[in-house]
Write an enzyme that holds these catalytic residues in place. Structure first.
Site, PDB file in Angstrom:
ATOM      1  N   HIS A   1       0.909  -1.184   0.012  1.00  0.00           N
ATOM      2  CA  HIS A   1       0.118   0.047   0.075  1.00  0.00           C
ATOM      3  C   HIS A   1       0.884   1.383   0.044  1.00  0.00           C
ATOM      4  CE1 HIS A   1       0.782  -1.026   4.071  1.00  0.00           C
ATOM      5  NE2 HIS A   1       0.683   0.380   4.397  1.00  0.00           N
TER       6      HIS A   1
ATOM      7  N   HIS B   1       0.928   5.483   1.115  1.00  0.00           N
ATOM      8  CA  HIS B   1       0.365   6.206   1.966  1.00  0.00           C
ATOM      9  C   HIS B   1       0.308   7.758   1.111  1.00  0.00           C
ATOM     10  CE1 HIS B   1       0.867   4.169   6.007  1.00  0.00           C
ATOM     11  NE2 HIS B   1       1.535   3.506   5.436  1.00  0.00           N
TER      12      HIS B   1
HETATM   13  P1  5GP Z   1       2.339   0.478   7.326  1.00  0.00           P
HETATM   14  O1  5GP Z   1       2.900   0.929   8.540  1.00  0.00           O
HETATM   15  O2  5GP Z   1       2.102  -0.820   7.169  1.00  0.00           O
HETATM   16  O3  5GP Z   1       2.756   1.296   5.975  1.00  0.00           O
HETATM   17  O4  5GP Z   1       0.736   1.111   7.673  1.00  0.00           O
HETATM   18  C1  5GP Z   1      -0.645   0.430   7.775  1.00  0.00           C
HETATM   19  C2  5GP Z   1      -1.378   1.744   8.038  1.00  0.00           C
HETATM   20  O5  5GP Z   1      -2.777   1.063   7.847  1.00  0.00           O
HETATM   21  C3  5GP Z   1      -1.209   2.509   9.249  1.00  0.00           C
HETATM   22  O6  5GP Z   1      -1.265   3.792   9.127  1.00  0.00           O
HETATM   23  C4  5GP Z   1      -2.752   2.042  10.152  1.00  0.00           C
HETATM   24  O7  5GP Z   1      -3.060   3.069  10.756  1.00  0.00           O
HETATM   25  C5  5GP Z   1      -3.518   1.508   9.047  1.00  0.00           C
HETATM   26  N1  5GP Z   1      -4.654   0.756   9.479  1.00  0.00           N
HETATM   27  C6  5GP Z   1      -4.267  -0.432  10.245  1.00  0.00           C
HETATM   28  N2  5GP Z   1      -5.377  -1.191  10.171  1.00  0.00           N
HETATM   29  C7  5GP Z   1      -6.248  -0.466   9.598  1.00  0.00           C
HETATM   30  C8  5GP Z   1      -7.822  -0.508   9.603  1.00  0.00           C
HETATM   31  O8  5GP Z   1      -8.372  -1.414  10.080  1.00  0.00           O
HETATM   32  N3  5GP Z   1      -8.412   0.160   8.575  1.00  0.00           N
HETATM   33  C9  5GP Z   1      -7.962   1.244   8.184  1.00  0.00           C
HETATM   34  N4  5GP Z   1      -8.601   2.192   7.481  1.00  0.00           N
HETATM   35  N5  5GP Z   1      -6.551   1.481   8.268  1.00  0.00           N
HETATM   36  C10 5GP Z   1      -5.590   0.623   8.824  1.00  0.00           C
END
Ligand code: 5GP
Length: 136
Positions: free
Chosen positions: A99, A101
């Protein structure tokens, strides 16, 4: 294998606030936003990270991120936008489904970047550049 939280969102098993969807991607508001409007662009195919993604799909994901990034900046009157992808735990990845951001930023919002204060020793930058270039 246990589905990731994003796969459950794609499969409509758990709710999310959707801001964009097409056949291959979904974009949702991050549940724990850095700033309001923080959005995640998620491929529907469950690649774990960018290394697994064919370049063409990565390009397509970045096109969606570009389209939404511009839209979010304009709609939310942001002063700036960060586009970030965390690949692997060492880089801060928490959800192991690829993903990107999109984070709207505001002057003085207080969020800090990492601080690159290391510098290079004599000849080190050239050596690293040569090493990277060897691998094309
Ligand atoms: P990563 O650190 O893996 O790049 O970011 C994962 C992101 O997913 C985090 O910013 C976190 O807040 C978001 N996230 C985790 N669980 C959920 C969820 O159940 N729903 C949504 N909308 N975002 C999530």
């Amino acid at each position: 294998m246990e589905k990731t939280i994003f796969q459950k969102i794609i499969d409509r098993e758990i709710p999310a606030t959707i801001v964009y969807e097409d056949d291959n991607f979904i974009a949702i508001l991050d549940i724990n936003p850095v700033n309001i409007g923080h959005t995640l662009v998620i491929p529907k195919h469950p690649w774990v990270n960018m290394y697994e993604m064919p370049a063409e799909d990565f390009d397509h994901m970045m096109q969606v991120a570009h389209m939404l990034g511009v839209k979010i900046k304009n709609t939310l009157e942001a002063d700036g936008v960060n586009i970030i992808m965390n690949n692997d735990a060492a880089a801060g990845q928490v959800v192991f489904h690829a993903h990107v951001h999109i984070i709207p930023r505001y002057t003085g919002d207080g969020h800090e970047h990492w601080h690159g204060a290391r510098g290079y020793n004599e000849g080190e930058a050239e050596m690293i550049a040569d090493k990277i270039m060897e691998n094309y």
